[in-house]
Design a protein around this motif. Structure first.
Motif, PDB file in Angstrom:
ATOM      1  N   TYR A 287     -25.331  -2.953  24.809  1.00 47.09           N
ATOM      2  CA  TYR A 287     -24.519  -2.813  24.321  1.00 47.09           C
ATOM      3  C   TYR A 287     -24.326  -4.846  24.595  1.00 47.09           C
ATOM      4  O   TYR A 287     -25.054  -5.493  25.336  1.00 47.09           O
ATOM      5  CB  TYR A 287     -23.418  -2.481  26.051  1.00 47.09           C
ATOM      6  CG  TYR A 287     -23.100  -0.649  25.725  1.00 47.09           C
ATOM      7  CD1 TYR A 287     -22.193  -0.368  25.491  1.00 47.09           C
ATOM      8  CD2 TYR A 287     -24.153   0.174  26.059  1.00 47.09           C
ATOM      9  CE1 TYR A 287     -21.875   0.899  25.328  1.00 47.09           C
ATOM     10  CE2 TYR A 287     -24.209   1.117  26.135  1.00 47.09           C
ATOM     11  CZ  TYR A 287     -22.804   1.961  25.956  1.00 47.09           C
ATOM     12  OH  TYR A 287     -22.748   2.626  25.835  1.00 47.09           O
TER      13      TYR A 287
ATOM     14  N   ASP B   3     -17.034  -2.693  25.626  1.00 47.75           N
ATOM     15  CA  ASP B   3     -17.176  -0.988  25.714  1.00 47.75           C
ATOM     16  C   ASP B   3     -17.244  -0.729  26.552  1.00 47.75           C
ATOM     17  O   ASP B   3     -16.474   0.370  27.071  1.00 47.75           O
ATOM     18  CB  ASP B   3     -18.195  -1.224  25.182  1.00 47.75           C
ATOM     19  CG  ASP B   3     -18.122  -2.335  23.244  1.00 47.75           C
ATOM     20  OD1 ASP B   3     -17.203  -1.824  22.734  1.00 47.75           O
ATOM     21  OD2 ASP B   3     -19.680  -1.918  23.216  1.00 47.75           O
TER      22      ASP B   3
ATOM     23  N   PRO C 163     -19.584   5.367  26.847  1.00 46.98           N
ATOM     24  CA  PRO C 163     -19.094   4.444  25.420  1.00 46.98           C
ATOM     25  C   PRO C 163     -19.439   3.810  24.623  1.00 46.98           C
ATOM     26  O   PRO C 163     -20.345   3.647  24.522  1.00 46.98           O
ATOM     27  CB  PRO C 163     -18.183   3.440  26.563  1.00 46.98           C
ATOM     28  CG  PRO C 163     -18.592   3.519  28.463  1.00 46.98           C
ATOM     29  CD  PRO C 163     -19.448   4.351  27.413  1.00 46.98           C
ATOM     30  N   THR C 164     -18.310   3.729  23.547  1.00 49.80           N
ATOM     31  CA  THR C 164     -19.258   3.696  21.616  1.00 49.80           C
ATOM     32  C   THR C 164     -19.266   2.255  22.154  1.00 49.80           C
ATOM     33  O   THR C 164     -18.648   1.615  22.491  1.00 49.80           O
ATOM     34  CB  THR C 164     -18.370   4.544  20.666  1.00 49.80           C
ATOM     35  OG1 THR C 164     -17.932   5.160  20.932  1.00 49.80           O
ATOM     36  CG2 THR C 164     -18.600   4.050  19.634  1.00 49.80           C
TER      37      THR C 164
ATOM     38  N   SER D  39     -19.378  -1.458  20.112  1.00 46.11           N
ATOM     39  CA  SER D  39     -18.974  -2.119  18.960  1.00 46.11           C
ATOM     40  C   SER D  39     -20.280  -2.533  18.580  1.00 46.11           C
ATOM     41  O   SER D  39     -21.180  -3.174  19.179  1.00 46.11           O
ATOM     42  CB  SER D  39     -17.825  -3.234  19.834  1.00 46.11           C
ATOM     43  OG  SER D  39     -17.230  -1.906  20.843  1.00 46.11           O
TER      44      SER D  39
END
Length: 131
Positions: free
Chosen positions: A6, A24, A61-62, A64
């Protein structure tokens, strides 16, 4: 899918050190007195939040693309590597009692050989879940 990556923004703090945010995961914030401590705190904060997501059965969460993140003045982007399995081993290794049944003849044979039942079960489960 044990390792996750992340992007995090490391912001220079006025009083020194850094405070860290995750674009994110807005609820994930932490700080550190220097770069090493800030990175370690970022890993721990990410672990706490993602463990909560997992416990609540919410999708993570996706992530970025780092190139799409707007970097503010006095901040820089760091990609945080997070290993969910290592985090769980470090933070949740308490023993859990399990009751199971095996044939009596197998129990007697294993006792005669001095086999540690807990160790055998752990090894078999690790193999079965492919860890």
């Amino acid at each position: 899918m044990n390792k996750l990556f992340y992007p995090a923004l490391f912001h220079k703090a006025e009083e020194g050190g850094f405070w860290i945010s995750f674009p994110d995961i807005p609820e994930c914030l932490t700080q550190g007195d220097d770069m090493t401590q800030a990175y370690e705190m970022a890993v721990d904060a990410l672990g706490l939040v993602l463990a909560d997501y997992e416990q609540e059965k919410k999708p993570f969460p996706t992530v970025s693309e780092p190139t799409t993140i707007c970097i503010e003045p006095d901040s820089f982007l760091v990609v945080i590597e997070f290993d969910m399995l290592a985090y769980k081993k470090r933070t949740n290794s308490r023993a859990v009692k399990k009751t199971l049944s095996i044939p009596e003849w197998l129990n007697e044979a294993a006792i005669a050989k001095g086999i540690n039942f807990s160790q055998v079960l752990q090894e078999a489960l690790l193999t079965k879940v492919q860890l």
